[in-house]
Design an enzyme around this catalytic site. Structure first.
Site, short mmCIF file in Angstrom:
data_model
loop_
_atom_site.label_atom_id
_atom_site.label_comp_id
_atom_site.label_asym_id
_atom_site.label_seq_id
_atom_site.Cartn_x
_atom_site.Cartn_y
_atom_site.Cartn_z
N ASP A 208 43.91 42.52 -6.54
CA ASP A 208 43.43 41.76 -6.05
C ASP A 208 43.45 40.65 -5.43
O ASP A 208 43.01 39.49 -5.98
CB ASP A 208 42.37 41.65 -7.36
CG ASP A 208 40.09 40.90 -7.15
OD1 ASP A 208 39.88 41.56 -6.27
OD2 ASP A 208 40.43 40.07 -7.23
N GLU A 445 50.31 43.63 -14.68
CA GLU A 445 49.41 44.77 -14.83
C GLU A 445 49.86 45.76 -14.44
O GLU A 445 49.02 47.01 -13.53
CB GLU A 445 47.84 44.26 -14.33
CG GLU A 445 47.33 42.86 -15.41
CD GLU A 445 45.95 43.01 -14.85
OE1 GLU A 445 45.51 43.27 -13.59
OE2 GLU A 445 45.50 41.47 -15.36
N TYR A 498 39.80 39.30 -20.23
CA TYR A 498 38.36 39.32 -19.23
C TYR A 498 37.33 38.98 -20.43
O TYR A 498 36.27 40.32 -20.12
CB TYR A 498 38.64 39.81 -18.06
CG TYR A 498 39.32 38.91 -17.17
CD1 TYR A 498 39.17 37.38 -16.74
CD2 TYR A 498 40.41 39.49 -17.11
CE1 TYR A 498 40.62 36.94 -16.14
CE2 TYR A 498 41.66 38.78 -16.32
CZ TYR A 498 41.48 37.55 -15.91
OH TYR A 498 42.08 37.63 -14.96
N GLU A 534 46.17 35.05 -18.56
CA GLU A 534 45.36 35.00 -17.93
C GLU A 534 43.96 34.98 -18.47
O GLU A 534 43.70 36.44 -19.54
CB GLU A 534 45.23 36.68 -16.77
CG GLU A 534 45.62 36.61 -15.97
CD GLU A 534 45.43 37.36 -14.97
OE1 GLU A 534 44.17 38.07 -14.23
OE2 GLU A 534 46.70 37.41 -13.95
#
Length: 633
Positions: A208, A445, A498, A534
């Site tokens: 991303d 990830e 997240y 994160e």
């Protein structure tokens, strides 16, 4: 740690016996530095540039563009180096171009470099994304795979063949990503002739951030003597007030009669000396390297001057800045110099308007000033190795680094693993002596639900630990199922999450339960300290709503506060750090989920603060104050 009497002597002997833990790699990659015996000439500036827009992207090779000046092959434009080429022009096809691009320029080489047969001349590229081939005066000198680490070639003999002619340097760079590149990608051809023209293709990627390309870091010519210091490896430790520096120096190009090692303090005063290619320097009344906000004198660096002698004359000299510090990990703590260290920091990208990922000193200095204003003591080089000049800034300022190799990986074949190991070798070889680097992160990830993943990560982690046993190793994951493949082998669990963003959108009320359960599951399973590597939420600058809604500055603040409440509950148990995603907004590929890039920054892409920057600043200075430091004015 204080050890009295004879026990101190025994401990010193033990430290010396187990000190040699960094394995030497073939060939060095010392950062070019000037001395009385070395010179550096920067080749930054405007280069001629041409993209190969032929259907197969291969015209440059078929017509041997490297055999003559690029301007003689067809239309060229001026392109700044270092910089990404994508955002420099008004041409949208160049912004999204995939394939080979070509650079060249002529360089005037100093006459003394050419006439002195005892001088090596080396061409060095700080980084170019992704695959590079380099020619000098039409002859290939090197090629390199990988977009974020330096490569170089000796060109002495080539420039001496025709000493009266300028030296023409040609660099071809290809940003195509395949299943065997790191990061991986795929090329997809669109064969529906009713919708796409013949030969139309797209580059698919799983990460991303924008696939910026070009020559991203400085291009240099530098010199060394014919017999030269090729590599230096240092490991540091201390006992009471005595610092220990174990060093190993390799010399290439011939026989060196003598190596003299001199250590100077920050003020240029003599500290210690030794002779020989390996040994131990003992530093009385040592000044340790401490992180920013952990000590009143952070980032203390000594200078180790290595002189190579032959026939009683100094023939080469290289000075290595170094910090004396230790890193250790328990199942609940991260220790720097035997003191608990708590990461309160950021994730970053090498990303900015116009220049893309290109190296830029004003931007770097601005970012460091903003980080220190925030109270940041650490960051992760997400998701690739950063410029070595940034690591040097971290060394000087006491900013702790998690040095990361690459972003998302979804291919676990033998070719990918072999390349991954080579690039890890390159990273450790370049960054092994930086005191700011306290941990290696081998990936971010990974799609490790695939069957070969466990063998892949076990091999990679064990390989990294064999290269450097002085630093812990991790990889960053987002799901417990992923961690099953590599969790047994890492030293620290780094987890991205997240909640109330990608999952249960808008439900801030359930973040505490989900995050707390998440941490408890991780720790129960692996019994290793945890870093929240994160977390965050997109916020469009200036967008406000109360009660908070997604994409507003209020929502970003509220989500961060929900996480912080749980962090504080776990901080005295096994939780050792928090790294916000992200320091600043950054560019991504176009798509319906991103409005001109990722907006999770606490600063805009132009480095202006959102409301979350002030929330984070208040928190980070409070955390620093709890360790004995004073709040800023």
């Amino acid at each position: 740690m204080s050890v009295p009497g004879s026990f101190a002597v025994l401990r010193l002997l033990w430290l010396l016996s187990v000190f040699g833990t960094v394995l030497p790699l073939d060939g060095g990659m010392l950062f070019p530095r000037e001395s009385s015996f070395r010179e550096v000439k920067e080749l930054n500036g405007l280069w001629d540039f041409r993209a190969d827009g032929s259907p197969n992207r291969n015209e440059g090779f078929e017509k041997a563009w490297h055999k003559r000046q690029l301007a003689e092959t067809g239309p060229v434009i001026e392109m700044p180096v270092p910089a990404s080429y994508n955002d420099i022009t008004q041409d949208p096809t160049l912004r999204d171009f995939i394939g080979w691009v070509w650079y060249d320029r002529e360089v005037a080489v100093p006459a003394r470099w050419i006439s002195d047969q005892g001088t090596r001349v080396v061409l060095r590229v700080g980084s170019a994304h992704y695959y590079s081939i380099v020619w000098v005066n039409g002859e290939k000198v090197t090629e390199h795979e990988g977009g974020h680490l330096p490569f170089e070639a000796e060109i002495s003999s080539l420039i001496r063949r025709e000493p009266m002619k300028p030296c023409r340097i040609t660099i071809a760079v290809n940003n195509t990503l395949t299943l065997e590149t790191l990061p991986p990608g795929t090329i997809q051809y669109m064969n529906d002739s009713s919708r796409y023209p013949d030969g139309f293709f797209v580059q698919n990627m799983d990460f991303d951030f924008f696939n910026y390309a070009g020559i991203h870091r400085p291009v240099l010519l530098y010199t060394t003597p014919k017999v030269y210091v090729d590599d230096i490896t240092v490991e540091t430790n201390f006992m009471d007030n005595t610092g220990l520096i174990r060093y190993k120096v390799s010399v290439q190009g011939g026989f060196s009669n003598t190596l003299n090692i001199t250590l100077m303090d920050k003020d240029g005063h003599f500290v210690a000396s030794s002779n020989g290619s390996s040994g131990v320097l003992r530093v009385v009344d040592v000044k340790l390297w401490w992180p920013y906000l952990m000590h009143e004198n952070p980032g203390y660096l000594y200078s180790m001057k290595v002189r190579q002698h032959a026939h009683r004359h100094v023939r080469d000299e290289y000075t290595l800045p170094l910090g004396i510090r230790t890193v250790n990990v328990t199942n609940t703590q991260f220790l720097i110099n035997n003191k608990p260290f708590y990461f309160h920091g950021v994730n970053k990208h090498e990303d900015a308007d116009i220049r893309g990922r290109g190296f830029d000193w004003p931007l770097i200095v601005k970012d460091f000033n903003l980080m220190k204003w925030l109270g940041v003591n650490s960051f992760r080089t997400s998701h690739y190795p950063y410029a070595e000049e940034i690591l040097q800034m971290c060394d000087r300022h006491g900013i702790v680094l998690i040095d990361e190799l690459l972003p998302h990986i979804s291919v676990f074949g033998n070719a990918s693993l072999s390349h991954h190991l080579v690039v890890m070798d390159e990273l450790v070889r370049r960054d092994k002596n930086h005191p700011s680097v306290v941990m290696w992160s081998v990936a971010n990830e990974p799609a490790s639900e695939m069957p070969p993943a466990e063998f892949y990560f076990k091999t990679l982690i064990e390989h990294t630990k064999a290269l450097d046993q002085t630093r812990p190793v991790t990889y960053v994951t987002i799901a417990e199922a992923d961690m099953d493949k590599g969790g047994p082998y890492v030293d620290v669990v780094c987890v991205n999450s997240y909640f109330a963003w990608y999952f249960d959108q808008g439900r801030l009320d359930i973040v505490p339960l989900q995050l707390s359960t998440h941490f408890e599951n991780w720790y129960r399973k692996y019994q290793r300290p945890i870093i929240q590597s994160e977390y965050g939420a997109d916020a469009v600058p200036g967008l406000h709503m109360d009660p908070p809604m997604m994409f507003t500055e209020e929502y970003q603040n509220a989500l961060l506060q929900s996480y912080h409440d749980v962090f504080d509950q776990k901080r005295n148990q096994y939780f050792i750090g928090e790294l916000i995603w992200n320091f600043a907004d950054f560019m991504t590929a176009q798509g319906i989920y991103r409005v001109v890039g990722n907006k999770k920054g606490i600063f805009t892409r132009q480095r202006q603060p959102k409301a979350a920057a002030f929330l984070l600043r208040k928190r980070y200075w409070r955390l620093a104050n709890e360790t004995g430091r004073l709040l800023p004015d």
